[in-house]
Write a protein that holds these residues in place. Structure first.
Motif, PDB file in Angstrom:
ATOM      1  N   HIS A 122     -10.429  -0.404  -1.120  1.00  0.00           N
ATOM      2  CA  HIS A 122     -11.171  -1.317  -0.247  1.00  0.00           C
ATOM      3  C   HIS A 122     -11.205  -0.812   1.197  1.00  0.00           C
ATOM      4  CE1 HIS A 122     -10.839  -4.078  -3.630  1.00  0.00           C
ATOM      5  NE2 HIS A 122     -11.668  -4.899  -3.026  1.00  0.00           N
ATOM      6  N   GLY A 123     -10.686   0.388   1.440  1.00  0.00           N
ATOM      7  CA  GLY A 123     -10.675   0.937   2.791  1.00  0.00           C
ATOM      8  C   GLY A 123      -9.613   0.325   3.677  1.00  0.00           C
ATOM      9  N   GLY A 124      -8.595  -0.313   3.071  1.00  0.00           N
ATOM     10  CA  GLY A 124      -7.554  -0.977   3.853  1.00  0.00           C
ATOM     11  C   GLY A 124      -6.212  -0.295   3.721  1.00  0.00           C
ATOM     12  N   ARG A 125      -5.188  -0.988   4.149  1.00  0.00           N
ATOM     13  CA  ARG A 125      -3.822  -0.469   4.075  1.00  0.00           C
ATOM     14  C   ARG A 125      -2.859  -1.623   3.846  1.00  0.00           C
ATOM     15  NH1 ARG A 125      -5.763  -0.487   9.216  1.00  0.00           N
ATOM     16  NH2 ARG A 125      -4.502  -1.516  10.831  1.00  0.00           N
ATOM     17  N   VAL A 126      -1.713  -1.327   3.255  1.00  0.00           N
ATOM     18  CA  VAL A 126      -0.709  -2.342   2.934  1.00  0.00           C
ATOM     19  C   VAL A 126       0.626  -1.891   3.514  1.00  0.00           C
ATOM     20  CG1 VAL A 126      -0.247  -1.287   0.687  1.00  0.00           C
ATOM     21  CG2 VAL A 126       0.385  -3.670   1.076  1.00  0.00           C
ATOM     22  N   LYS A 127       1.385  -2.852   3.993  1.00  0.00           N
ATOM     23  CA  LYS A 127       2.668  -2.532   4.620  1.00  0.00           C
ATOM     24  C   LYS A 127       3.656  -3.658   4.350  1.00  0.00           C
ATOM     25  CE  LYS A 127       4.639  -0.804   8.955  1.00  0.00           C
ATOM     26  NZ  LYS A 127       4.989   0.487   8.358  1.00  0.00           N
ATOM     27  N   LEU A 128       4.929  -3.286   4.193  1.00  0.00           N
ATOM     28  CA  LEU A 128       6.014  -4.245   4.019  1.00  0.00           C
ATOM     29  C   LEU A 128       6.902  -4.209   5.256  1.00  0.00           C
ATOM     30  CD1 LEU A 128       7.045  -3.511   0.306  1.00  0.00           C
ATOM     31  CD2 LEU A 128       5.443  -5.243   1.145  1.00  0.00           C
ATOM     32  N   ARG A 129       7.313  -5.400   5.720  1.00  0.00           N
ATOM     33  CA  ARG A 129       8.207  -5.499   6.878  1.00  0.00           C
ATOM     34  C   ARG A 129       9.324  -6.484   6.558  1.00  0.00           C
ATOM     35  NH1 ARG A 129       5.322  -3.631  11.505  1.00  0.00           N
ATOM     36  NH2 ARG A 129       3.064  -3.572  11.185  1.00  0.00           N
ATOM     37  N   ASN A 130      10.533  -6.140   6.946  1.00  0.00           N
ATOM     38  CA  ASN A 130      11.645  -7.083   6.841  1.00  0.00           C
ATOM     39  C   ASN A 130      11.561  -8.084   7.989  1.00  0.00           C
ATOM     40  OD1 ASN A 130      13.115  -6.202   4.498  1.00  0.00           O
ATOM     41  ND2 ASN A 130      13.673  -4.355   5.664  1.00  0.00           N
ATOM     42  N   ARG A 131      11.759  -9.346   7.687  1.00  0.00           N
ATOM     43  CA  ARG A 131      11.655 -10.410   8.686  1.00  0.00           C
ATOM     44  C   ARG A 131      12.996 -10.625   9.381  1.00  0.00           C
ATOM     45  NH1 ARG A 131       9.218 -15.650   6.057  1.00  0.00           N
ATOM     46  NH2 ARG A 131       8.996 -16.172   8.274  1.00  0.00           N
ATOM     47  N   GLY A 173      15.995 -12.653  10.403  1.00  0.00           N
ATOM     48  CA  GLY A 173      16.628 -13.785   9.730  1.00  0.00           C
ATOM     49  C   GLY A 173      16.605 -13.675   8.224  1.00  0.00           C
ATOM     50  N   GLY A 174      16.068 -12.572   7.683  1.00  0.00           N
ATOM     51  CA  GLY A 174      16.032 -12.381   6.237  1.00  0.00           C
ATOM     52  C   GLY A 174      14.678 -12.648   5.639  1.00  0.00           C
ATOM     53  N   GLY A 175      14.356 -11.919   4.618  1.00  0.00           N
ATOM     54  CA  GLY A 175      13.067 -12.098   3.957  1.00  0.00           C
ATOM     55  C   GLY A 175      12.143 -10.920   4.174  1.00  0.00           C
ATOM     56  N   LEU A 176      10.989 -11.005   3.534  1.00  0.00           N
ATOM     57  CA  LEU A 176      10.030  -9.902   3.553  1.00  0.00           C
ATOM     58  C   LEU A 176       8.646 -10.432   3.898  1.00  0.00           C
ATOM     59  CD1 LEU A 176      10.120  -6.785   2.827  1.00  0.00           C
ATOM     60  CD2 LEU A 176       9.044  -7.453   0.671  1.00  0.00           C
ATOM     61  N   SER A 177       7.899  -9.627   4.651  1.00  0.00           N
ATOM     62  CA  SER A 177       6.503  -9.938   4.958  1.00  0.00           C
ATOM     63  C   SER A 177       5.640  -8.826   4.390  1.00  0.00           C
ATOM     64  CB  SER A 177       6.301 -10.050   6.478  1.00  0.00           C
ATOM     65  OG  SER A 177       4.918 -10.217   6.778  1.00  0.00           O
ATOM     66  N   ALA A 178       4.815  -9.175   3.399  1.00  0.00           N
ATOM     67  CA  ALA A 178       3.878  -8.222   2.798  1.00  0.00           C
ATOM     68  C   ALA A 178       2.525  -8.403   3.480  1.00  0.00           C
ATOM     69  CB  ALA A 178       3.771  -8.443   1.295  1.00  0.00           C
ATOM     70  N   GLU A 179       1.995  -7.331   4.053  1.00  0.00           N
ATOM     71  CA  GLU A 179       0.777  -7.420   4.867  1.00  0.00           C
ATOM     72  C   GLU A 179      -0.300  -6.494   4.316  1.00  0.00           C
ATOM     73  OE1 GLU A 179       2.083  -6.388   8.739  1.00  0.00           O
ATOM     74  OE2 GLU A 179       3.546  -8.019   8.874  1.00  0.00           O
ATOM     75  N   VAL A 180      -1.497  -7.052   4.142  1.00  0.00           N
ATOM     76  CA  VAL A 180      -2.657  -6.281   3.688  1.00  0.00           C
ATOM     77  C   VAL A 180      -3.721  -6.364   4.778  1.00  0.00           C
ATOM     78  CG1 VAL A 180      -4.529  -6.137   2.012  1.00  0.00           C
ATOM     79  CG2 VAL A 180      -2.201  -6.570   1.233  1.00  0.00           C
ATOM     80  N   VAL A 181      -4.188  -5.221   5.264  1.00  0.00           N
ATOM     81  CA  VAL A 181      -5.218  -5.167   6.303  1.00  0.00           C
ATOM     82  C   VAL A 181      -6.497  -4.608   5.698  1.00  0.00           C
ATOM     83  CG1 VAL A 181      -5.839  -4.228   8.555  1.00  0.00           C
ATOM     84  CG2 VAL A 181      -3.453  -4.812   8.065  1.00  0.00           C
ATOM     85  N   LEU A 182      -7.604  -5.345   5.894  1.00  0.00           N
ATOM     86  CA  LEU A 182      -8.895  -4.959   5.310  1.00  0.00           C
ATOM     87  C   LEU A 182      -9.967  -4.937   6.388  1.00  0.00           C
ATOM     88  CD1 LEU A 182      -8.786  -7.253   2.161  1.00  0.00           C
ATOM     89  CD2 LEU A 182      -8.419  -4.788   2.168  1.00  0.00           C
ATOM     90  N   PRO A 183     -10.900  -3.980   6.337  1.00  0.00           N
ATOM     91  CA  PRO A 183     -12.019  -3.980   7.295  1.00  0.00           C
ATOM     92  C   PRO A 183     -13.018  -5.071   6.937  1.00  0.00           C
ATOM     93  CG  PRO A 183     -12.291  -2.192   5.730  1.00  0.00           C
ATOM     94  CD  PRO A 183     -10.951  -2.826   5.417  1.00  0.00           C
ATOM     95  N   THR A 184     -13.617  -5.681   7.951  1.00  0.00           N
ATOM     96  CA  THR A 184     -14.628  -6.708   7.719  1.00  0.00           C
ATOM     97  C   THR A 184     -16.018  -6.068   7.645  1.00  0.00           C
ATOM     98  OG1 THR A 184     -14.980  -7.116  10.078  1.00  0.00           O
ATOM     99  CG2 THR A 184     -13.216  -8.362   8.999  1.00  0.00           C
ATOM    100  N   CYS A 185     -17.006  -6.865   7.292  1.00  0.00           N
ATOM    101  CA  CYS A 185     -18.376  -6.372   7.187  1.00  0.00           C
ATOM    102  C   CYS A 185     -19.008  -6.137   8.551  1.00  0.00           C
ATOM    103  CB  CYS A 185     -19.235  -7.371   6.399  1.00  0.00           C
ATOM    104  SG  CYS A 185     -18.771  -7.496   4.660  1.00  0.00           S
ATOM    105  N   ASN A 186     -18.332  -6.523   9.646  1.00  0.00           N
ATOM    106  CA  ASN A 186     -18.853  -6.319  10.993  1.00  0.00           C
ATOM    107  C   ASN A 186     -18.550  -4.940  11.549  1.00  0.00           C
ATOM    108  OD1 ASN A 186     -19.700  -8.928  10.884  1.00  0.00           O
ATOM    109  ND2 ASN A 186     -18.114  -9.759  12.206  1.00  0.00           N
ATOM    110  N   THR A 187     -17.747  -4.140  10.797  1.00  0.00           N
ATOM    111  CA  THR A 187     -17.362  -2.823  11.334  1.00  0.00           C
ATOM    112  C   THR A 187     -18.541  -1.880  11.316  1.00  0.00           C
ATOM    113  OG1 THR A 187     -16.616  -2.200   9.126  1.00  0.00           O
ATOM    114  CG2 THR A 187     -14.992  -3.079  10.657  1.00  0.00           C
TER     115      THR A 187
END
Length: 434
Positions: A409-418, A420-434
């Motif tokens: 999809h032309g994007g990227r995915v990244k995991l970050r430790n939060r 205080g504990g826990g995980l943040s899974a992040e998906v970044v995608l380009p919009t149709c305005n690019t």
């Protein structure tokens, strides 16, 4: 940051522009040395002779005869003025030229000064050694500033048109390379249908032909792989189905065996599904602009079947995203189910839009054990599993599938430790305005 362009198109334009600029500089220098300089030297020589004529019978200390000066002006257009009269008539706005002054001094056998007033006409001012404090005013009607402006305009126009022609030539030369770059990008995300037109220089045609053959070979290899996987999947599911049927007919006193066998069969079917999903490509031909918030909301509502608290915080007015909705739902489902598996607390799903980068981000946050910092990147590798990777169950392809779909999809995915504990899974995608 280097000012030298890195692209082939930019480098070609840079070199052509630099070459044309050098050519213009040489042209200016040539015109100056072989046109302007000889012309002004010739004019200087003629004016020196006229100045000699003015002061042919001049005796030092004698004032200029007004009557004789006026008569000489009527005949030749040359005036002799005192310092004060000269300043009133524009001497203060005239620029002194040392080279012309030196040449005039040689002609008049003494220290002379030459100044030139720009205008229409151009005015030559000469202070002769025979009459210090007096200035000879000579209008040059045959050499006007307009002609100089036209020459400058001509040379500037030639330079501009040359650079424009160089830009067009570089663009024409690099157009096949640009098409090759775009086609390679599509092949990189699994679209093997692109066939480039073989045009351009001989070298570019050879590269294009090799690319088309490579793309065709990859497409055939991919089809063979899918066919092989479909056959393996079918051949594995058939005996599994027979085992399942045989297990269902086992006696009631063997229920303790039946449940274990059924669980193993379901695990094996799930593993086969993950293999098939990992090998499946979701290329751009299957994508269309859709509302991301609506898709996330559908997945969140479906995942509430697990009887867990899942909140959705959405940002309003998010532009549409070019997506394969089925594939992207799979990504979000995997992310939420991972959060459910490794966390007992509430799960937060949110969307964020960046107008600066024209990208939208999906975040899935949990309060589970997290992942060691050293393994945050390696967990996306196929078959990476283990307690540290939060993937001890299944085949170890869950995060690899997520990354592959997001990449197509032309994007990227990244995991970050939060904190205080826990995980943040992040998906970044380009919009149709690019």
């Amino acid at each position: 940051m280097s000012l030298f362009p890195r692209s082939a198109f930019g480098q070609t334009v840079f070199f052509v522009g630099a070459l044309l600029l050098l050519n213009q500089i040489v042209s200016y220098i040539t015109v100056t040395l072989y046109v302007f300089k000889p012309t002004f030297e010739q004019v200087n020589l003629m004016l020196a002779k006229q100045v000699k004529t003015v002061f042919i019978d001049w005796e030092e200390g004698v004032e200029v005869n007004d009557e004789l000066s006026e008569k000489f002006f009527e005949i030749t257009g040359i005036e002799v003025m005192t310092q004060r009269q000269a300043y009133i008539n524009g001497l203060d706005r005239a620029k002194e030229y040392s080279l012309l002054s030196q040449s005039m001094s040689e002609q008049l056998n003494g220290s002379a000064r030459v100044r030139i007033s720009q205008g229409d006409p151009i005015v030559y001012w000469v202070e002769a050694p025979q009459a210090p404090g007096y200035w000879v005013r000579v209008p040059l009607t045959g050499l006007s500033e307009a002609k100089l402006e036209f020459l400058v305009f001509y040379l500037s126009s030639i330079g501009f048109l040359s650079v424009l022609g160089g830009w067009w030539f570089a663009r024409h030369l690099n157009r096949p390379l640009k098409a090759l770059q775009m086609a390679a990008g599509r092949v990189g995300v699994g679209d093997f249908s692109t066939r480039l037109v073989e045009r351009g220089s001989t070298e570019v045609i050879e590269v294009t032909r090799a690319f088309n053959q490579m793309s065709k070979g990859i497409a055939e290899l991919e089809n063979d792989r899918r066919l092989l996987m479909a056959g393996v999947s079918h051949d594995l599911r058939t005996p599994l189905t027979r085992i399942r049927l045989a297990t269902e007919m086992m006696a009631d006193e063997e229920d303790y065996l039946k449940e274990g066998i059924i669980d193993d069969i379901e695990d094996m079917n799930a593993i086969i599904d993950q293999f098939i999903e990992y090998l499946r490509h979701h290329h751009s031909g299957q994508m269309s602009p859709e509302d991301l918030n609506a898709l996330v909301e559908d997945v969140v509502q479906a995942e509430k079947k697990h009887k867990r608290t899942i909140s959705f915080i959405k940002e309003q007015d998010v532009p549409k995203v070019l997506m394969n909705s089925v594939a992207l739902k799979r990504v979000l489902t995997n992310m939420i189910e991972n959060a459910i598996r490794y966390s007992d607390d509430a799960i937060e799903v949110s969307t964020h839009y960046s107008a600066r980068t024209k990208e939208v981000m999906i975040k899935v946050k949990d309060r589970g054990p997290g992942i060691p910092e050293a393994e945050l990147e390696s967990v996306f590798e196929p078959f990476k599993q283990g307690d540290q990777a939060r993937g001890s169950e299944g085949s170890g392809l869950g995060l690899a599938i997520i990354k592959r779909i997001v990449t197509t999809h032309g994007g990227r995915v990244k995991l970050r430790n939060r904190n205080g504990g826990g995980l943040s899974a992040e998906v970044v995608l380009p919009t149709c305005n690019t």
